[in-house]
Design an enzyme around this catalytic site. Structure first.
Site, mmCIF file in Angstrom:
data_model
loop_
_atom_site.group_PDB
_atom_site.id
_atom_site.type_symbol
_atom_site.label_atom_id
_atom_site.label_comp_id
_atom_site.label_asym_id
_atom_site.label_seq_id
_atom_site.Cartn_x
_atom_site.Cartn_y
_atom_site.Cartn_z
ATOM 1 N N ASP A 26 0.921 4.797 -3.993
ATOM 2 C CA ASP A 26 -0.133 5.619 -3.417
ATOM 3 C C ASP A 26 -0.597 6.570 -4.524
ATOM 4 O O ASP A 26 0.041 6.703 -5.573
ATOM 5 C CB ASP A 26 0.329 6.380 -2.163
ATOM 6 C CG ASP A 26 -0.876 6.823 -1.308
ATOM 7 O OD1 ASP A 26 -2.028 6.728 -1.798
ATOM 8 O OD2 ASP A 26 -0.689 7.273 -0.166
HETATM 9 C C1 BGC Z 1 -3.994 7.601 0.834
HETATM 10 C C2 BGC Z 1 -3.987 6.096 0.691
HETATM 11 C C3 BGC Z 1 -5.297 5.637 0.121
HETATM 12 C C4 BGC Z 1 -5.553 6.343 -1.196
HETATM 13 C C5 BGC Z 1 -6.841 5.917 -1.907
HETATM 14 C C6 BGC Z 1 -4.409 8.294 -0.451
HETATM 15 O O1 BGC Z 1 -4.640 9.644 -0.209
HETATM 16 O O2 BGC Z 1 -2.724 8.044 1.257
HETATM 17 O O3 BGC Z 1 -3.728 5.509 1.944
HETATM 18 O O4 BGC Z 1 -5.340 4.243 -0.017
HETATM 19 O O5 BGC Z 1 -5.591 7.738 -0.973
HETATM 20 O O6 BGC Z 1 -7.957 6.402 -1.308
#
Ligand code: BGC
Length: 709
Positions: free
Chosen positions: A281
């Protein structure tokens, strides 16, 4: 955690399909592709296995090229990506010298977050549909658009099981039950990957709250991780064939999720046979050494740790083996080969190729299937065309959705007001609800008053409480609004546009309650069709609605700590174990007709039941099978666990026989001492019915020589 085997047999017995082979989508037979000419680049030979091809190209790569493949290289990616048509969430430029194609990645789990896209109903609405084929269609719809936005990978689905009803991302997952979540995650992935787009299932292994999410330390016992939080990932990988998996923020039992080798190597690769690549993540990586040595292949959104300087230094200091770097590079290359990325043209970013009508139909039908009728006193629903209606609350006009990476900017949207006006055949008035007296006055003048109540959810913050008063602070006291409208009009219906459960102190004072969730861009059309009975109300609750805040199994941890003391008693398991009556139980949802359940036949390999439509209208039943495993003091079992369900449409008077297959895994619990799934000898209690609290049919079978008295 250590590597252990699981019993043979599909995770989701009723739905088990063979693991989907990696779905390469090659272009028509060609000898040279964007990979290049086979004579110069032997890895471009499509007749070779992905592993071999990855090995061949790896052998030609410099150290810098290998490391360049291990992160996204778009500084505007991640949460900042997606704001305009060409802005992917993440990208990797590939290596032109060797014909390694670039990778483009988009969020997300509720539709493509890149410019405008079809805003599907929130995933929790899909879960309320209790329909794996809906999940396949959902995944396919997202992936189809992602592909025509030029993406190779989509971040989704989100399959984190809901621990606390206050979770700010409750709308983004499939609710509180691991079986239901697993039964949807696999077809979502399969449906998406059939479109030639890889999926990244998220967020492994335990991710349940937004409070302190970047630094939260979660204390969770191993049995709970195995039985509650891992099954949807396991299904996505083993049954769905997911190409990639995203590790989450925070620590599980003291280990950062993106450097937990026990999970990323031991369970994911070792037990489940995952051969794709793992990605972090965004900003979840803490240390290049910790992650590189523990199974993380790609860092997102940039190589803050996975960069040439840090990784080469780690290798030269002997903290990371070159073989580990090679292994991560190979995992990414292998996955790209297996999914045909080298052998096809780039997916063009060309919206003209998106069949928006098909996507809109999917958005509408998935929402229709998920709209859940919680209360229908005196048969106030379905509405009669020709009756004047007062619509109250901004949710009648605005598009209500969750915020963060699962937010989609819709192509267009049909508000509830538009949908209902088109269907009502009578006067439809609107009051925004800010002035309670004006709202009550509008309600008084109409035959039926519909109040739209909303909450506000998204990344970074959990809901501070479950009431509608603080659930959407900007909207004022929606509980008071509903009470005032209910006092003014006896035919008051509340439509909840929320991402999760809310408290309903007014529940007995309104005649109808409908959970529409975050309804997506076809909100109005879908809602009107259900409210006026053009289709049956066929959603069922994928989570429990409590009477009181204190009834919930858990609240978000604070002070950077969350202790999962409820263990496996998540969701309805908690209410059942504690004997707490919920406002509306898991699995509940009314139809416009009635059903009878009968002819229960029980055996260790399956349960059979006959469902009959006893009403005068066609309708959809969702018979549900719950098992009570033999409970011992050392391994207490929840009173009931969902182990099968089926959505069945029936004409009036018609019956259907439904079979729920069971396998060893359906009966197994995680034996922590043995580090294995075990089927305990003893008596297995069977209950079948319309919800976790409406179970007219009961039976039992014994295992291991036990008989049931
Ligand atoms: C989230 C993810 C997401 C990523 C990209 C993060 O803040 O937890 O689920 O895919 O951002 O946008």
């Amino acid at each position: 955690m250590r590597i252990r085997r699981v019993p043979a047999g599909g995770l989701v017995a009723a739905l088990a399909g063979g693991a989907l082979a990696f779905g390469a989508v090659p272009s028509a037979a060609r000898t040279d592709t964007r990979c290049g000419n086979v004579a110069e680049r032997p890895w471009c030979d499509r007749s070779l296995a992905p592993d071999r091809r990855a090995g061949l190209v790896l052998a030609k790569m410099t150290d810098d090229e290998k490391i360049a493949l291990l992160s996204s290289d778009d500084p505007l990616g991640g949460p900042l990506g997606g704001f305009w048509d060409g802005a992917h969430a993440d990208t990797n430029a590939g290596i032109a010298r060797l014909g390694v194609p670039p990778l483009y990645i988009a969020d997300g789990p509720a539709g493509v977050r890149q410019g405008n896209a079809t805003a599907l109903p929130a995933p929790i609405a899909l879960a309320a549909g209790f329909d794996p084929s809906g999940a396949a269609r959902y995944g396919a719809t997202v992936a189809w658009e992602a592909r025509h936005r030029g993406n190779d990978v989509i971040f989704g689905p989100t399959v984190d099981v809901l621990r606390t009803p206050r979770d700010g991302r409750s709308f983004e997952g499939f609710g509180e039950d691991p079986y239901l979540s697993a039964s949807l995650s696999a077809p979502w992935v399969e449906g998406a990957q059939r479109q030639g787009v890889m999926t990244s299932v998220k967020h492994l292994a335990v991710y349940t709250q937004e409070t302190d999410r970047l630094s939260l330390d979660m204390t969770v016992d191993e049995r709970t991780i195995r039985e509650i939080y891992l099954p949807p990932f396991e299904a996505a990988v083993r049954d769905g064939g997911a190409a990639t998996v995203m590790c989450g923020f925070g620590k599980v039992n003291g280990r950062w999720a993106c450097e937990d080798g026990g999970v990323l190597n031991g369970i994911l690769r070792g037990e489940w046979g995952f051969t794709g690549f793992t990605a972090s993540d965004h900003t979840a990586v803490q240390s290049e050494v910790g992650s590189a040595n523990n199974g993380l292949d790609m860092e997102l959104p940039i190589g803050a740790k996975y960069n040439a300087w840090l990784l080469k230094r780690a290798v030269s200091q002997g903290k990371v083996e070159q073989a580990a770097i090679d292994g991560h590079t190979r995992a990414i290359l292998r996955t790209m080969f297996a999914f045909g990325v080298f052998d096809r043209d780039a997916h063009p970013n060309d919206l003209a190729r998106v069949d928006r009508t098909a996507s809109e139909t999917a958005a509408r039908e998935i929402e229709e299937a998920g709209i859940t009728l919680l209360r229908n006193s005196g048969g106030v629903l379905p509405l009669r065309a020709g009756d004047p209606v007062a619509l109250i609350g901004h949710g009648a006009r605005d598009t209500i959705s969750g915020a963060g990476s699962a937010r989609v900017q819709p192509f267009s949207s049909v508000s509830p007001e538009r949908g209902i006006t088109a269907r009502a055949g009578a006067s439809v008035t609107y009051a925004d609800g800010r002035d309670t007296r004006a709202a009550a006055e509008a309600a008084r003048k109409a035959k039926v008053a519909i109040v739209f109540a909303t909450d506000s959810e998204g990344e970074f913050i959990d809901r501070s409480c479950l009431t509608l008063r603080c659930g959407d602070a900007l909207r004022g006291d929606q509980d008071a609004l509903i009470s005032a409208v209910a006092a003014a009009n006896p035919n008051t219906i509340v439509v909840l546009e929320t991402g999760g459960p809310v408290l309903m102190p007014w529940a007995d004072r309104v005649r109808g309650i409908v959970a529409a969730w975050y309804p997506g861009q076809q909100a109005g059309t879908a809602l009107a069709r259900v409210l006026y009975g053009d289709v049956d109300a066929s959603g069922r609750l994928p989570l429990t609605f409590p009477v009181d805040e204190k009834d919930a199994p858990a609240v978000p941890g604070t002070g950077k700590k969350a202790v999962f003391s409820e263990g496996v008693n998540v969701g309805y398991r908690h209410y059942d174990a504690q004997g707490i009556t919920p406002r509306y139980p898991f699995g509940h949802g009314l139809s416009y007709t009635t059903f009878r359940y009968g002819d229960l036949k029980v055996s260790p390999s399956g349960v059979q039941v006959t469902v009959t439509n006893t009403g005068a209208r066609a309708g959809t039943a969702v018979p549900q099978l719950y098992l009570g495993l033999p409970s011992r003091a050392s391994v207490p079992q929840p009173p009931r666990q969902l182990k099968g369900y089926k959505k069945v449409a029936l004409a009036p008077g018609r019956s259907a026989t439904v079979t729920f297959p069971l396998n060893d895994r359906s009966l197994a619990y995680w034996d922590t001492g043995a580090d294995a799934w075990k089927v305990a000898p003893g008596c297995y209690r069977v209950a079948v019915g319309a919800s976790s609290r409406d179970l007219p049919l009961t039976g039992a079978f014994g295992r291991g020589g036990a008989s049931c008295r």
